[in-house]
Design a protein around this motif. Structure first.
Motif, PDB file in Angstrom:
ATOM      1  N   ARG A   1       3.575   1.633  -1.919  1.00  0.00           N
ATOM      2  CA  ARG A   1       4.410   1.625  -3.124  1.00  0.00           C
ATOM      3  C   ARG A   1       4.242   2.917  -3.926  1.00  0.00           C
ATOM      4  NH1 ARG A   1      -0.414   0.040  -4.195  1.00  0.00           N
ATOM      5  NH2 ARG A   1      -1.286   0.034  -6.286  1.00  0.00           N
ATOM      6  N   GLN A   2       5.261   3.214  -4.730  1.00  0.00           N
ATOM      7  CA  GLN A   2       5.162   4.368  -5.625  1.00  0.00           C
ATOM      8  C   GLN A   2       4.900   3.929  -7.056  1.00  0.00           C
ATOM      9  OE1 GLN A   2       8.520   6.942  -5.041  1.00  0.00           O
ATOM     10  NE2 GLN A   2       7.897   7.433  -2.953  1.00  0.00           N
TER      11      GLN A   2
ATOM     12  N   VAL B   1       2.848   2.120 -10.049  1.00  0.00           N
ATOM     13  CA  VAL B   1       1.448   1.766 -10.291  1.00  0.00           C
ATOM     14  C   VAL B   1       1.454   0.291 -10.659  1.00  0.00           C
ATOM     15  CG1 VAL B   1      -0.604   2.208 -11.682  1.00  0.00           C
ATOM     16  CG2 VAL B   1       0.977   4.081 -11.153  1.00  0.00           C
TER      17      VAL B   1
ATOM     18  N   VAL C   1       3.298   1.067 -14.120  1.00  0.00           N
ATOM     19  CA  VAL C   1       4.153   2.247 -14.287  1.00  0.00           C
ATOM     20  C   VAL C   1       5.275   2.145 -13.264  1.00  0.00           C
ATOM     21  CG1 VAL C   1       4.290   4.763 -14.162  1.00  0.00           C
ATOM     22  CG2 VAL C   1       2.201   3.674 -15.044  1.00  0.00           C
ATOM     23  N   ARG C   2       6.507   2.214 -13.751  1.00  0.00           N
ATOM     24  CA  ARG C   2       7.660   1.980 -12.878  1.00  0.00           C
ATOM     25  C   ARG C   2       7.672   2.891 -11.659  1.00  0.00           C
ATOM     26  NH1 ARG C   2      12.491   3.352 -16.892  1.00  0.00           N
ATOM     27  NH2 ARG C   2      11.161   2.053 -18.190  1.00  0.00           N
ATOM     28  N   GLY C   3       8.338   2.455 -10.631  1.00  0.00           N
ATOM     29  CA  GLY C   3       8.432   3.261  -9.422  1.00  0.00           C
ATOM     30  C   GLY C   3       9.045   2.447  -8.306  1.00  0.00           C
TER      31      GLY C   3
ATOM     32  N   LEU D   1       0.821  -1.214   0.000  1.00  0.00           N
ATOM     33  CA  LEU D   1       0.000   0.000   0.000  1.00  0.00           C
ATOM     34  C   LEU D   1       0.862   1.274   0.000  1.00  0.00           C
ATOM     35  CD1 LEU D   1      -2.777  -1.204   2.461  1.00  0.00           C
ATOM     36  CD2 LEU D   1      -2.943  -0.979  -0.033  1.00  0.00           C
TER      37      LEU D   1
END
Lengths: 335, 460
Positions: free
Chosen positions: A83-84, A86, A109-111, A81
């Motif tokens: 995480r950055q 997507v 989407v990377r993060g 929950l």
């Protein structure tokens, strides 16, 4: 790009550190970035809790793990929950950890992501299989603290060993400590026939006869070994320890004579110190592995959490010389 | 009383419960929450369902609908906590919403499997398609979940910008701002979805409970088949033919030993059971206790034929509850239990099973206690079985004796391992009030020290 091609020959990889703050996460980020460039679908998980933004022991900033599009990862609900990246949830496990159930998700989407995982290698093995089934060509397990069990060849196919100033700020000691672990990782394997015979053994200390047949020596615990004495060699000079190999076991075997070959399951089962091991081998005895871990690379983090900085070039050279294998500065390969 | 309390008793019911293979935690919870029932109608209905489930397992064991159903049940998570939050209007997070979507899909798949088994009428599952639709705005039909772009018009553009910036790897301030905004929007969506799903909370709970019940029912069916259990009938008396103790039977079969089922009828008042040592008196009491638990919890009985009265409860004093830590000797622990049983029997209709009462105190007073116990329980509205080694106990109670050692065994090559071949475990009516005097002989078979035996014989 060093060693990434080598990793791709395997299905699972563990990154283990000699100590905390030896740059495991930096190394993982490097590997993930390279694999993304190569378009390889990977899965990532961790053993225990890791990936916290701030190191919980030294309160130093820790690099987070960046995951790329298409990567699957397993982490706990609480970390998920936060995480950055997507990402889309694909599975929630029924087992719960202290941080909620473990979830599996795919990055859209990377993060950055906080990784946490199962605390036992049994569950970890299941997760590696699960990631493989979901289409990941390679499953990477990030190590936590200085745990080595995940690098067992029964868990992951190959490993990267991270070392650094956190192990010792004294270069000589750093080299000595790293060389010792490295020498254990690289111990010779037994013959395939013997491996097959010993693979069936579940517990205890076993003697192997001339035909390569193992016999239970009837010693339930290493603590009871003292009274057994020379009787330990009644079947032959090859012994197999199915569980942990400790200093105590080596000390008990050392006076029994020479030419003893002690077989351990793999290097993660060795809990021995250089002094005792050297005594053991100096008498003409040797230690072998049922299965050897495939060491892909050794990386070095020249910075220690106390702020001490080693000279990167010097340290890498000294380690390369000692280990006879290339050593990479994680801070430099990442750039 | 629920199964979770019953298994703490000393009749060995725990083994039965542990032998059931539930697929899900929810199913296990359902099992442990099963109430001891005195409701004939409920029991009959439950046995009807069980009968149909057994037939379905026989027919479909390795076929698609049954495999599908088990697969669904294996994936069932016990979402009671999440559903309680939902009903309380607590906004659910992404992981919880994913769990609801999975439940909706499982429910749909399980419905198909149950219909395939021909049990659709018996195990109706609610329709959760609308829940799935709410959580599947893109109509993917897959039980994956995230806060889809289509939930909020702002999400698509935001994520495209985020993606571009992340790939370029610059402008961390803007990335942070976008992440914060995304998080805000996602929270709003979670709140909205939770609101929309609140009215489905009871239906979702029903689906969870019904699937948990389904798990329990088929676990009972599997156990009935594996252990060859029998559908009991509720009647005015309790009579088991071919009663077995599942645990001992399994153990004996695994070690190649013989197992002998026994017939016993149980009546109101006191039945005194005598028999030599090793004749299986304790096992008999445990078998009866555990069989009665099975029957009154809606399971089949471990016997060839079973008719039972329904009791309010089963009360036991079997085994040694000596507990030095509580400062209780064997005798003290036993007396506390027995006096509790006596008190309860004044108001409840009990099945009472007492193994060798007062055996750990002096025989004179011990016998007096047993005599008094028989007197009281004889008048109580309970069925009481008491095993004992005391002879000549008075009163007009019913007396049964385990037949015990076959004929003359002096010539037989007996040893502790084969001794069970020479014991007849069946029961016979015995009005004599005598008890077998075979303790020394059995001690001798067990390899008792010669001198000890000789001295004992001398002082007889």
């Amino acid at each position: 790009m060093p060693f990434v091609q080598e990793i791709l020959k395997h299905r699972s990889l563990s990154i283990v550190g000699l100590e905390k703050n030896t740059g495991k996460t930096v190394c993982l980020n490097y590997i993930l970035r390279r694999l993304d460039e190569l378009g390889v679908p990977v899965g990532v998980t961790s053993i225990g809790v890791d990936g916290e933004q701030v190191d919980s022991v030294f309160a130093t900033a820790k690099p987070e793990v960046t995951l790329y599009e298409g990567t699957r990862f397993i982490t706990s609900e609480q970390h998920y929950l936060k995480r950055q990246a997507v990402s889309v949830l694909e599975h929630v496990d029924s087992r719960r950890t202290a941080l909620g159930p473990l979830v599996t998700a795919r990055v859209l989407v990377r993060g950055k992501v906080l990784l946490s995982g199962a605390a036992t290698t049994g569950v970890l093995r299941g997760q590696i299989a699960q990631l493989g089934n979901a289409g990941c060509r390679l499953a990477i397990v990030d190590g936590a603290l200085s745990r080595l069990s995940l690098a067992s060849p029964t868990v992951t196919d190959c490993m990267v060993l991270a070392t650094g100033a956190a192990v010792s700020a004294n270069l000589k000691q750093l080299v000595a400590k790293t060389r010792f672990l490295h020498s254990l990782i690289c111990l010779d394997e037994v013959s395939p026939t013997l491996r097959e015979a010993l693979g069936q053994v579940e517990q205890g200390l076993w003697g192997v006869d001339d035909e390569g047949v193992p016999h239970d020596l009837g010693i339930a615990s290493v603590f009871l070994i003292g009274s057994a004495g020379g009787d330990l060699l009644r079947y032959g000079h090859t012994l197999f320890a199915s569980g942990a190999v400790s200093d105590r076991l080596l000390k008990a075997l050392t006076p029994l004579g020479k030419d003893i070959t002690l077989v351990a399951r793999d290097f993660t089962k060795l809990f021995i110190t250089p002094e005792v091991y050297n005594d053991f081998t100096r008498k003409g005895n040797r230690l072998m592995m049922l299965q050897r871990s495939k060491l892909i690379a050794v990386t070095l983090n020249p910075t220690s959490p106390q702020g001490f900085l080693l000279d990167s070039r010097n340290a890498c050279d000294a380690l390369s010389d000692a280990l006879q294998t290339p050593v990479y500065d994680v801070m430099k390969i990442e750039q | 009383m629920k199964i979770k309390e019953l298994i703490k008793g000393d009749a060995g019911f725990q083994y039965v419960v542990d032998s059931m293979e539930l697929m899900s935690a929810a199913g296990r919870r359902k099992l442990l929450d099963t109430e001891w029932s005195t409701d004939t109608a409920w029991l009959d209905a439950e046995w009807d369902r069980l009968e149909k489930a057994i037939a379905a397992v026989h027919e479909y064991k390795y076929k698609k609908p049954y495999i599908d159903l088990r697969h669904c049940l294996m994936q069932l998570h016990d979402l009671r906590g999440t559903l309680a939050s939902l009903a309380n209007h607590t906004p659910l997070n992404e992981v919880e919403l994913f769990e609801l979507k999975s439940l909706a899909q499982l429910c749909r798949n399980a419905t198909g499997a149950i219909e395939g088994l021909g049990m659709g009428d018996l195990l109706p599952l609610p329709d959760l398609d609308r829940v799935f639709e709410i959580l599947d705005p893109d109509h993917t039909g897959i039980a994956n979940f995230y806060i889809y772009d289509s939930y909020d018009p702002r999400l698509g553009p935001l994520r495209r910008e985020l993606s571009a910036l992340q790939i370029a790897g610059d402008n961390p301030e803007r990335i942070a701002a976008l992440l914060a905004e995304q998080s805000e929007i996602q929270s709003e969506v979670c709140l909205r979805l939770s609101d929309e799903l609140v009215r489905w909370a009871p239906t979702l709970s029903e689906a969870l409970e019904q699937m948990a019940y389904c798990d329990l029912l088929f676990a009972k069916a599997e156990l009935s088949i594996a252990w060859n259990l029998t559908r009991p009938a509720v009647g005015k008396k309790t009579a088991f033919s071919g009663l077995v103790n599942p645990r001992l039977k399994q153990r004996n079969e695994a070690t190649g030993l013989r197992y002998q089922p026994v017939d016993i009828s149980i009546e109101h008042g006191v039945t005194l059971i005598t028999g030599a040592n090793m004749a299986g008196k304790t096992v008999l009491l445990k078998s009866i206790g555990s069989a009665q638990c099975m029957v009154q919890c809606g399971m089949y009985a471990p016997a060839e034929k079973a008719e039972t009265m329904l009791f309010d409860s089963v009360a036991t004093s079997i085994g040694d509850d000596q507990d030095e830590m509580n400062g209780l000797s064997s005798y003290a622990a036993e007396i506390i239990k027995i006096s509790d049983i006596v008190r309860r029997s004044r108001t409840e209709h009990l099945l009472v099973l007492i193994d060798e009462p007062a055996r750990t105190t002096n025989p004179t007073e011990g016998k007096a206690i047993v005599q008094a116990l028989i007197g009281i329980m004889q008048k109580a509205a309970s069925a009481t079985l008491i095993t004992t080694h005391y002879g000549q106990l008075g009163g007009d109670c019913r007396r049964l004796r385990v037949k015990g050692f076959v004929e003359d065994m002096s010539d037989l090559p007996l040893n502790p391992r084969n001794i069970n071949l020479f014991i007849d475990y069946s029961l016979t009516e015995d009005a004599s009030g005598e008890v077998p005097h075979e303790a020394l002989r059995i001690a001798s078979i067990l390899g008792c020290d010669e001198e000890l035996l000789k001295k004992a014989k001398e002082s007889l």
